[in-house]
Design a protein around this motif. Sequence first.
Motif, mmCIF file in Angstrom:
data_model
loop_
_atom_site.group_PDB
_atom_site.id
_atom_site.type_symbol
_atom_site.label_atom_id
_atom_site.label_comp_id
_atom_site.label_asym_id
_atom_site.label_seq_id
_atom_site.Cartn_x
_atom_site.Cartn_y
_atom_site.Cartn_z
ATOM 1 N N LYS A 47 0.924 -1.365 0.030
ATOM 2 C CA LYS A 47 0.087 -0.174 -0.100
ATOM 3 C C LYS A 47 0.967 1.236 -0.221
ATOM 4 O O LYS A 47 1.789 1.322 0.823
ATOM 5 N N GLY A 50 -2.562 5.047 -0.144
ATOM 6 C CA GLY A 50 -3.789 4.596 -0.024
ATOM 7 C C GLY A 50 -4.298 3.963 -0.956
ATOM 8 O O GLY A 50 -5.313 3.447 -1.113
ATOM 9 N N ILE A 51 -3.204 3.354 -1.844
ATOM 10 C CA ILE A 51 -3.820 2.673 -3.000
ATOM 11 C C ILE A 51 -2.945 1.130 -2.661
ATOM 12 O O ILE A 51 -1.835 1.177 -2.482
ATOM 13 N N ALA A 102 -4.897 5.620 6.624
ATOM 14 C CA ALA A 102 -5.716 6.709 6.376
ATOM 15 C C ALA A 102 -6.419 7.331 7.814
ATOM 16 O O ALA A 102 -6.540 8.362 8.025
ATOM 17 N N ALA A 139 -3.447 7.838 -9.911
ATOM 18 C CA ALA A 139 -4.390 7.197 -8.812
ATOM 19 C C ALA A 139 -4.006 7.833 -7.372
ATOM 20 O O ALA A 139 -4.613 7.943 -6.495
ATOM 21 N N THR A 142 -4.431 11.326 -6.662
ATOM 22 C CA THR A 142 -6.004 11.530 -6.699
ATOM 23 C C THR A 142 -6.500 10.989 -5.239
ATOM 24 O O THR A 142 -7.066 11.859 -4.361
ATOM 25 N N ARG A 143 -5.885 10.085 -4.430
ATOM 26 C CA ARG A 143 -6.280 9.524 -3.463
ATOM 27 C C ARG A 143 -5.729 10.215 -2.280
ATOM 28 O O ARG A 143 -6.401 10.428 -1.379
ATOM 29 N N GLU A 146 -7.795 13.520 -2.246
ATOM 30 C CA GLU A 146 -9.299 13.170 -1.517
ATOM 31 C C GLU A 146 -8.982 13.114 -0.214
ATOM 32 O O GLU A 146 -9.941 13.615 0.600
ATOM 33 N N LEU A 147 -8.022 12.319 0.481
ATOM 34 C CA LEU A 147 -7.974 12.211 1.861
ATOM 35 C C LEU A 147 -7.561 13.577 2.549
ATOM 36 O O LEU A 147 -8.045 13.987 3.453
#
Length: 192
Positions: A47, A50-51, A102, A139, A142-143, A146-147
């Motif tokens: 990980k 977060g991906i 997260a 990705a 983007t994650r 977002e967080l």
Amino acid sequence: MKPRIFADNPDDRMPKTNDRRPATEQPSVRIGYGFDSHEFRSGIPLKIGGITLHHDKGLGGHSDGDVLLHAITDALLGALAAPDIGALFPPSDPKWKGADSAIFLLEALKRVDDEGYAVSNIDASLILAAPKIGPHASAIRTRVAELLGVRGDCVGLKAKTPEGLNLDAAAIAHVVVLLKRVPHKRSGVRSR
Ligand SMILES: [Zn+2]
């Protein structure tokens, strides 16, 4: 001469630990820096940011081993001069084993909000031999955006291979973050 750290308030001196100044005296921006490293291990998922990435090894150690989210969390906490991730979420506490990192980032972000600040932007460097981050960079950005509750163009991400460092068994992350003071908020008082 005593050290002075805030250029916008030259008469202010280094605050003692736990000193809290009125919101009007808080600096308008604060910078934070975070570093983390984890060792690759077989048989666990990888990980990063977060991906979950497809790879034959994951990162061992604290929680789910998400080296990037840990460095971001420490950068946020560092900007507030708060205790670091290891102090807030001790790796020795079994409840964090395998935990989604997260959780740590969102706790740091809550503290940022409580202190009357918001994230302006972050910049991160990932250093690892494999897998290649390029195909996953979009990705991850983007994650992370977002967080953090910011636009994707507020998240910088570079990936490097550890040339000449003999560190192919580890993943390393360096992160800087800039916080901006949110004018309508008062330190220590939630706005909602
Ligand atoms: Zn870590």
